[in-house]
Write a protein that holds these residues in place. Sequence first.
Motif, PDB file in Angstrom:
ATOM      1  N   GLY A 365      45.617  -9.299  -2.424  1.00 33.70           N
ATOM      2  CA  GLY A 365      45.320  -9.504  -1.090  1.00 33.70           C
ATOM      3  C   GLY A 365      44.427  -8.792   0.027  1.00 33.70           C
ATOM      4  N   ASP A 366      44.291  -6.934  -0.495  1.00 32.08           N
ATOM      5  CA  ASP A 366      43.981  -5.999  -0.018  1.00 32.08           C
ATOM      6  C   ASP A 366      42.491  -6.414  -0.004  1.00 32.08           C
ATOM      7  N   LEU A 367      42.063  -6.148   1.707  1.00 30.94           N
ATOM      8  CA  LEU A 367      40.559  -5.738   1.852  1.00 30.94           C
ATOM      9  C   LEU A 367      39.489  -4.189   0.857  1.00 30.94           C
ATOM     10  N   ALA A 368      38.655  -4.312  -0.100  1.00 31.46           N
ATOM     11  CA  ALA A 368      37.815  -4.287  -0.432  1.00 31.46           C
ATOM     12  C   ALA A 368      37.864  -2.673   0.667  1.00 31.46           C
ATOM     13  N   GLY A 369      37.448  -1.257   0.420  1.00 29.09           N
ATOM     14  CA  GLY A 369      36.859  -0.546   0.899  1.00 29.09           C
ATOM     15  C   GLY A 369      35.188  -0.371   0.912  1.00 29.09           C
ATOM     16  N   ILE A 370      34.512   0.029   1.813  1.00 31.91           N
ATOM     17  CA  ILE A 370      32.980  -0.025   1.178  1.00 31.91           C
ATOM     18  C   ILE A 370      33.059   1.401   2.233  1.00 31.91           C
ATOM     19  N   GLY A 371      32.070   2.324   0.576  1.00 35.20           N
ATOM     20  CA  GLY A 371      32.381   4.026   0.662  1.00 35.20           C
ATOM     21  C   GLY A 371      30.603   3.807   1.440  1.00 35.20           C
ATOM     22  N   MET A 372      29.358   3.195   1.257  1.00 35.25           N
ATOM     23  CA  MET A 372      28.576   2.883   1.331  1.00 35.25           C
ATOM     24  C   MET A 372      27.448   1.948   0.969  1.00 35.25           C
ATOM     25  N   ILE A 373      26.199   1.278   1.636  1.00 34.28           N
ATOM     26  CA  ILE A 373      25.277   0.087   1.297  1.00 34.28           C
ATOM     27  C   ILE A 373      23.965   1.103   1.555  1.00 34.28           C
ATOM     28  N   ILE A 374      23.546   0.339   0.285  1.00 29.32           N
ATOM     29  CA  ILE A 374      21.833   0.807  -0.417  1.00 29.32           C
ATOM     30  C   ILE A 374      21.256  -0.636  -0.017  1.00 29.32           C
ATOM     31  N   ILE A 375      20.022  -1.003   0.756  1.00 32.39           N
ATOM     32  CA  ILE A 375      19.153  -2.366   0.804  1.00 32.39           C
ATOM     33  C   ILE A 375      17.534  -2.163   0.730  1.00 32.39           C
ATOM     34  N   ASP A 376      17.430  -2.069  -0.222  1.00 27.54           N
ATOM     35  CA  ASP A 376      15.776  -1.958  -0.873  1.00 27.54           C
ATOM     36  C   ASP A 376      15.810  -1.144  -2.035  1.00 27.54           C
ATOM     37  N   GLY A 377      16.818  -0.411  -1.685  1.00 22.34           N
ATOM     38  CA  GLY A 377      16.554   1.252  -2.405  1.00 22.34           C
ATOM     39  C   GLY A 377      16.799   2.153  -2.046  1.00 22.34           C
ATOM     40  N   VAL A 378      17.176   1.730  -0.049  1.00 17.01           N
ATOM     41  CA  VAL A 378      17.093   3.173   0.546  1.00 17.01           C
ATOM     42  C   VAL A 378      18.921   3.066   1.189  1.00 17.01           C
ATOM     43  N   VAL A 379      19.391   3.465   1.921  1.00 13.64           N
ATOM     44  CA  VAL A 379      20.812   3.754   2.473  1.00 13.64           C
ATOM     45  C   VAL A 379      20.580   3.198   3.333  1.00 13.64           C
ATOM     46  N   SER A 380      21.489   2.752   3.852  1.00 18.06           N
ATOM     47  CA  SER A 380      21.500   2.012   5.160  1.00 18.06           C
ATOM     48  C   SER A 380      22.409   2.231   6.082  1.00 18.06           C
ATOM     49  N   ILE A 381      23.752   2.606   4.964  1.00 14.98           N
ATOM     50  CA  ILE A 381      24.751   2.796   6.404  1.00 14.98           C
ATOM     51  C   ILE A 381      26.079   3.848   4.716  1.00 14.98           C
ATOM     52  N   GLN A 382      26.830   4.532   5.770  1.00 14.73           N
ATOM     53  CA  GLN A 382      27.206   5.028   4.831  1.00 14.73           C
ATOM     54  C   GLN A 382      29.197   4.742   4.578  1.00 14.73           C
ATOM     55  N   ARG A 383      30.025   5.696   5.097  1.00 18.00           N
ATOM     56  CA  ARG A 383      32.020   5.018   5.061  1.00 18.00           C
ATOM     57  C   ARG A 383      31.231   4.116   5.903  1.00 18.00           C
ATOM     58  N   SER A 384      31.876   3.000   5.573  1.00 15.75           N
ATOM     59  CA  SER A 384      32.008   1.589   6.674  1.00 15.75           C
ATOM     60  C   SER A 384      32.672   1.426   8.378  1.00 15.75           C
ATOM     61  N   ARG A 385      32.248   1.605   8.859  1.00 21.90           N
ATOM     62  CA  ARG A 385      33.320   1.684  10.223  1.00 21.90           C
ATOM     63  C   ARG A 385      34.551   0.676  10.021  1.00 21.90           C
ATOM     64  N   ASN A 386      34.260  -0.876   9.595  1.00 23.56           N
ATOM     65  CA  ASN A 386      34.965  -1.689   9.940  1.00 23.56           C
ATOM     66  C   ASN A 386      36.189  -1.469   8.857  1.00 23.56           C
ATOM     67  N   THR A 387      35.713  -1.517   7.912  1.00 19.80           N
ATOM     68  CA  THR A 387      36.556  -1.741   6.273  1.00 19.80           C
ATOM     69  C   THR A 387      37.832  -0.810   6.524  1.00 19.80           C
ATOM     70  N   PRO A 388      39.266  -0.816   5.607  1.00 17.63           N
ATOM     71  CA  PRO A 388      40.358   0.525   5.814  1.00 17.63           C
ATOM     72  C   PRO A 388      39.369   0.932   5.094  1.00 17.63           C
ATOM     73  N   PRO A 389      39.599   2.388   5.488  1.00 17.59           N
ATOM     74  CA  PRO A 389      38.654   3.554   4.782  1.00 17.59           C
ATOM     75  C   PRO A 389      38.937   3.683   2.675  1.00 17.59           C
ATOM     76  N   ALA A 390      37.553   3.857   2.490  1.00 22.52           N
ATOM     77  CA  ALA A 390      37.802   3.283   0.250  1.00 22.52           C
ATOM     78  C   ALA A 390      38.215   4.718   0.093  1.00 22.52           C
ATOM     79  N   THR A 391      38.964   4.752  -0.837  1.00 18.38           N
ATOM     80  CA  THR A 391      39.616   5.709  -1.452  1.00 18.38           C
ATOM     81  C   THR A 391      38.635   6.534  -2.200  1.00 18.38           C
ATOM     82  N   LEU A 392      37.507   6.209  -2.754  1.00 18.49           N
ATOM     83  CA  LEU A 392      35.735   6.549  -3.459  1.00 18.49           C
ATOM     84  C   LEU A 392      35.078   6.099  -2.748  1.00 18.49           C
ATOM     85  N   VAL A 393      34.743   7.591  -2.442  1.00 18.18           N
ATOM     86  CA  VAL A 393      33.331   7.558  -1.430  1.00 18.18           C
ATOM     87  C   VAL A 393      31.906   7.987  -1.975  1.00 18.18           C
TER      88      VAL A 393
END
Length: 399
Positions: A365-393
Amino acid sequence: MSNDTPAKSAGPNKLVVRNVGLLLSGNLDHPILDADTVVAVDGVIHAVGKEKEIDTSNATTTIDAKRAALAPGLIDSHVHPVCGDWTPRQNQLGWIDSCLHGGVTTMVSAGEVHTPGRPKDIVGLKAMAIFAQRAFHAFRPGGVKVYAGAPVLEQGMVEDDFRELAAAGVKFLGEVGLGSVKDGVTGRRMVAWARKYGIQSTIHTGGPSIPGSSLIDKDMVLETDADVIGHVNGGHTALPDDQIIALCERSPRALEIVHNGNERAGLLALRTARELKQLHRMILGTDSPAGSGVQPLGILRMISMLSSLGELPAEIAICLATGNTAKMRGLNCGLIEIGREATFVFLDTAQQSAGKNLLDSIQKGDLAGIGMIIIDGVVSIQRSRNTPPATLVPEVVRA
Ligand SMILES: [Zn+2]
C-alpha cells in the motif's frame, strides 16, 4: 527540462540506460522483462536487453539506473485541462507539471469542460476543441504530452461535424453525457460517427459529477457503446454494484477506474474484470482537476490502492496505468518495446517503507518513490519533488 526541443547535434541522439534493477514492461502478458539496459535513438526505443548483448557505444546520454526500476511513463486516461498549465476549477497553476512529478508523462483529455464560458453551440464547440488540440500539441508542461481537444456532444451535431473535427486533428471526444446529449439513441449515433472518422469516445458513468450534470446509468452506457466506459467507479458517485458488474460482463469496451471515484466500486470493477479474465480492459485515470482536486500522485495512489486492497501484483497494477491505457487509447507510449516512445519513469522503494522491495512496498500500500523521468529520450526531471524519496536514484553519468 523545458518545452524546447533539444538542440540537434550532428548525429542521432542516443540514450543508453544501464544497470536497471527491474524492468517493468507495461505489458500484462509479460510485465517483467529479463533485461537491464534500454537504448533509445532520437526518442524512440531501439533496443532492450542485457547490457553485454546490446550496442551501447556512441551514446550522447548515459544513465546509470543504480539498480532502480524502469517502467513506462504513467498515463492519466482522464483529465480535464483548460488552457496552459492552469485550471480554474481549483484555481491552480502548474498542476500538469505537478502530476509529472507523480510519474505522469501522458494525459488524455476527457473534455475541456471547465473552460469558463465554454461554448455549447456547434461552431463554438468545434472551434474550442481544435484550439485545445493545437495549443496542447505545442505546449508541453515539463514535457508532458496532453492529448486535448475533446469536444463534448451537443444536440444538433451531424456526421459532417465529426468528419471536420477528425480532419482538423481531433482524436478524442469529451465525456458523453456532459453536454446536452443524454439519451442512448443519440449518443450511439454520434459515437458511431466519431468512430467512423477515427475519433475515440468516452462516456461519463454514474451519478452527476457537479450540479447541472446528470446520472448516466448502465443502460445508457451500454446503448451508447462508447470506446471507454469512463470512470466505471463513478466520478464521484458510483452506480449500484449490479450495474457495475453488468458493464464488466456485457460491454467489451475499456473499463476506466478513476481516483476521483468510489474506491470500493473501483475494487469491485477490478475483481469482476479479473474473474472474467478481462484485465486488459482496465485503465486508470484521475479525473483531475475535479471537485476532489488535483492529484499529482493520483495514478501512483491508484496503483498502490488496487495492488494492496485489490491484491493485484504490483507489476500488473502498473500495466493498468501504462500499456493497457496506451493500447486502449491508441498511443505509442506505455510499453517498453522497440519502436515505442522512449518515455520512462524510474521507481524505487520509498525510503523507510516496510516493503522488502519496490513491488512488495506497493503491494503493502505504500507509494513508489520516483528518481527520474525521461520523455522522448530526454531527461525531464530528476528526483521527484512530490513522491516520498526513492531509495535508489538514477544518475546521469554522461550527457
Ligand atoms: Zn465524468
